[in-house]
Design an enzyme around this catalytic site. Structure first.
Site, mmCIF file in Angstrom:
data_model
loop_
_atom_site.group_PDB
_atom_site.id
_atom_site.type_symbol
_atom_site.label_atom_id
_atom_site.label_comp_id
_atom_site.label_asym_id
_atom_site.label_seq_id
_atom_site.Cartn_x
_atom_site.Cartn_y
_atom_site.Cartn_z
ATOM 1 N N GLU A 1 15.023 145.692 -31.868
ATOM 2 C CA GLU A 1 16.019 146.055 -32.694
ATOM 3 C C GLU A 1 15.563 146.886 -33.881
ATOM 4 O O GLU A 1 16.295 147.934 -34.252
ATOM 5 C CB GLU A 1 16.963 145.045 -33.211
ATOM 6 C CG GLU A 1 18.372 145.267 -33.498
ATOM 7 C CD GLU A 1 18.606 145.926 -34.974
ATOM 8 O OE1 GLU A 1 19.507 146.666 -35.026
ATOM 9 O OE2 GLU A 1 17.844 145.668 -35.713
ATOM 10 N N ASP B 1 22.216 153.510 -36.289
ATOM 11 C CA ASP B 1 21.696 152.431 -36.568
ATOM 12 C C ASP B 1 20.601 152.388 -37.719
ATOM 13 O O ASP B 1 20.860 152.873 -38.734
ATOM 14 C CB ASP B 1 21.339 151.775 -35.290
ATOM 15 C CG ASP B 1 21.366 150.339 -35.090
ATOM 16 O OD1 ASP B 1 21.061 149.466 -36.072
ATOM 17 O OD2 ASP B 1 21.783 149.867 -34.224
ATOM 18 N N ASN B 2 19.264 151.972 -37.329
ATOM 19 C CA ASN B 2 18.380 151.873 -38.467
ATOM 20 C C ASN B 2 17.713 152.961 -39.023
ATOM 21 O O ASN B 2 17.734 154.009 -38.014
ATOM 22 C CB ASN B 2 17.369 150.805 -37.880
ATOM 23 C CG ASN B 2 17.836 149.250 -37.587
ATOM 24 O OD1 ASN B 2 18.391 148.903 -38.508
ATOM 25 N ND2 ASN B 2 17.513 148.951 -36.532
ATOM 26 N N ASN C 1 22.727 142.677 -41.929
ATOM 27 C CA ASN C 1 22.185 143.796 -40.881
ATOM 28 C C ASN C 1 20.737 144.084 -40.830
ATOM 29 O O ASN C 1 19.931 143.789 -40.131
ATOM 30 C CB ASN C 1 23.007 144.783 -40.556
ATOM 31 C CG ASN C 1 22.842 145.670 -39.314
ATOM 32 O OD1 ASN C 1 21.837 146.115 -39.370
ATOM 33 N ND2 ASN C 1 23.851 145.689 -38.354
ATOM 34 N N HIS D 1 16.676 140.367 -36.440
ATOM 35 C CA HIS D 1 17.674 141.498 -36.689
ATOM 36 C C HIS D 1 16.773 142.646 -37.398
ATOM 37 O O HIS D 1 15.721 143.151 -36.906
ATOM 38 C CB HIS D 1 18.895 141.173 -37.401
ATOM 39 C CG HIS D 1 19.884 142.190 -37.077
ATOM 40 N ND1 HIS D 1 21.468 141.830 -37.571
ATOM 41 C CD2 HIS D 1 20.108 143.280 -36.518
ATOM 42 C CE1 HIS D 1 22.108 142.839 -36.799
ATOM 43 N NE2 HIS D 1 21.321 143.730 -36.511
ATOM 44 N N ASN E 1 24.732 149.566 -41.821
ATOM 45 C CA ASN E 1 23.771 149.210 -41.028
ATOM 46 C C ASN E 1 22.343 149.382 -41.440
ATOM 47 O O ASN E 1 22.139 148.477 -42.491
ATOM 48 C CB ASN E 1 24.060 149.765 -39.802
ATOM 49 C CG ASN E 1 23.572 149.184 -38.392
ATOM 50 O OD1 ASN E 1 22.396 149.030 -38.410
ATOM 51 N ND2 ASN E 1 24.458 148.802 -37.613
ATOM 52 N N HIS F 1 19.319 135.291 -37.703
ATOM 53 C CA HIS F 1 20.872 134.833 -37.676
ATOM 54 C C HIS F 1 20.846 133.153 -36.852
ATOM 55 O O HIS F 1 21.152 133.235 -35.664
ATOM 56 C CB HIS F 1 21.679 135.693 -36.616
ATOM 57 C CG HIS F 1 21.906 137.033 -37.329
ATOM 58 N ND1 HIS F 1 22.524 136.971 -38.689
ATOM 59 C CD2 HIS F 1 21.355 138.151 -36.997
ATOM 60 C CE1 HIS F 1 22.696 138.333 -39.036
ATOM 61 N NE2 HIS F 1 21.984 139.193 -38.127
#
Length: 354
Positions: A53, A268-269, A167, A114, A223, A133
């Site tokens: 991720e 996203d990242n 996140n 994450h 994010n 998480h």
């Protein structure tokens, strides 16, 4: 009269639901198909099968990769397998991924990593911050990296009422960071309603042992987060608004908006090249395929390079794109000396030479 009013209310409700559905599909880019962009030398990384991720690379070429995320509503190919942190040495001719050993006492069974971030202290101690998480909660785990035996020593678990649905994270010190909450709620049903209704309730939180506060708000889903090489600006990706926000960082850790770069994909990242300042990001060309996983209609991948984001005309280049036949659901992209790593939410990881 009563029946007429009921019909009118039903019509208004139906119209509102239809409008929200159209807006929701637009935020997910539900109709977009991605055109392939290939690179000449790429290979899937052996040993990473259940996601990659987020990716962070040290200045010396050691890359940390988070794997095994379990997230509400997202596909997991190994839901019972604990998460892992992999290490790759990008200085090797054929880099390979090695799972780092984590010290005793840490709850590995519920590990669901994450976003990650690295902080190198003045004495060269490497701290790894990991968003976790466990049991459908949000925590930040702080580790110390021990290079001699490829291990992580768990130092502490950080929880706070303002860290509700974390996140990603960017470290500011050995025990301080900025974090994005991608939703106001963490319960899947409430999270879905929040997205469907288009509620801009996502935010950025600053955390230190002495102070915890909200420093930016009004995002649909904040994010990825990272910092400019001169440490003056914080970059925040709003995945559902298809934007990268530039925020000025102040001495009191507050953030003020500078600009936002509009894109046509779900960002996203974010990774920042420490030499050029370029932003590299793994994106989801069609978010509907990611959230509603169908093996016959796979989620694609897309890597963007953003140059000169502070200028009036930033340059955005699609470096890599795939329809899911090779790589599904790209979430991160990081570079080191002509080598590119591309991570995914729940699938494989890709190594390319640029």
């Amino acid at each position: 009269m009563g029946k007429l009013l009921a019909v009118a209310l039903l019509g208004v409700t139906a119209a509102l639901v239809a409008e929200r559905l159209v807006a929701f599909r637009n935020r997910l880019n539900a109709s977009r198909e991605v055109a392939p962009v290939t690179l000449p030398s790429c290979r899937l990384i052996k040993g990473i099968e259940t996601g990659s991720e987020d990716i962070e690379i040290l200045p010396n070429g050691l890359a940390f990769i988070s794997s095994g995320l379990k997230y509400p509503g997202m596909k997991s190919f190994a839901p019972e397998k604990p998460g892992e942190i992999f290490l790759m040495d990008l200085n090797e001719d054929k880099p390979r991924a090695v799972a780092l050993r984590i010290s005793r006492g840490f709850d590995l069974a519920s590990f669901s990593p994450h976003g990650i971030s690295i902080y190198v202290d003045r004495d060269d101690t490497v701290y790894l911050f990991v968003v976790n998480h466990p049991h459908q909660k949000s925590t930040v785990e702080l580790f110390k990296f021990v290079e001699d035996d490829n291990s992580l020593v768990h130092l502490k678990t950080i929880q706070h009422d303002l860290l509700t649905s974390v996140n990603d994270i960017v470290a500011m010190g050995p025990d301080s960071f900025y974090a994005t909450n991608d939703h106001y709620f963490f319960d899947f049903i409430l999270m879905f309603l929040e997205m469907f209704l288009g509620l801009p309730w996502s935010n950025v939180v600053y955390y230190s042992p002495k102070e915890v506060k909200e420093v930016a708000a009004g995002f649909y889903s904040a994010n990825g987060i990272n910092i400019s090489p001169d440490r003056k600006y914080i970059y925040v990706a709003d995945i559902l608004d298809h934007k990268v926000h530039v925020m000025e960082k102040h001495a009191n850790w507050n953030l003020t908006p500078v600009k936002a770069l509009q894109l046509d994909t779900l960002v996203d990242n974010l990774s920042v090249d420490p030499h050029s300042g370029d932003i590299w990001t793994g994106c989801h060309p069609n978010g509907m395929k990611l959230f509603h996983y169908d093996p016959e209609n796979l989620p694609g991948s897309e890597v963007l390079r953003i140059q000169n984001i502070l200028s009036e005309e930033p340059v955005v280049t699609r470096v890599y794109a795939d329809d899911g036949s090779v790589l599904q659901g790209s979430s991160a992209a990081s570079v080191y000396e002509g080598k590119l790593l591309v991570g995914t939410v729940c699938h494989r990881a890709l190594y390319c030479e640029l």
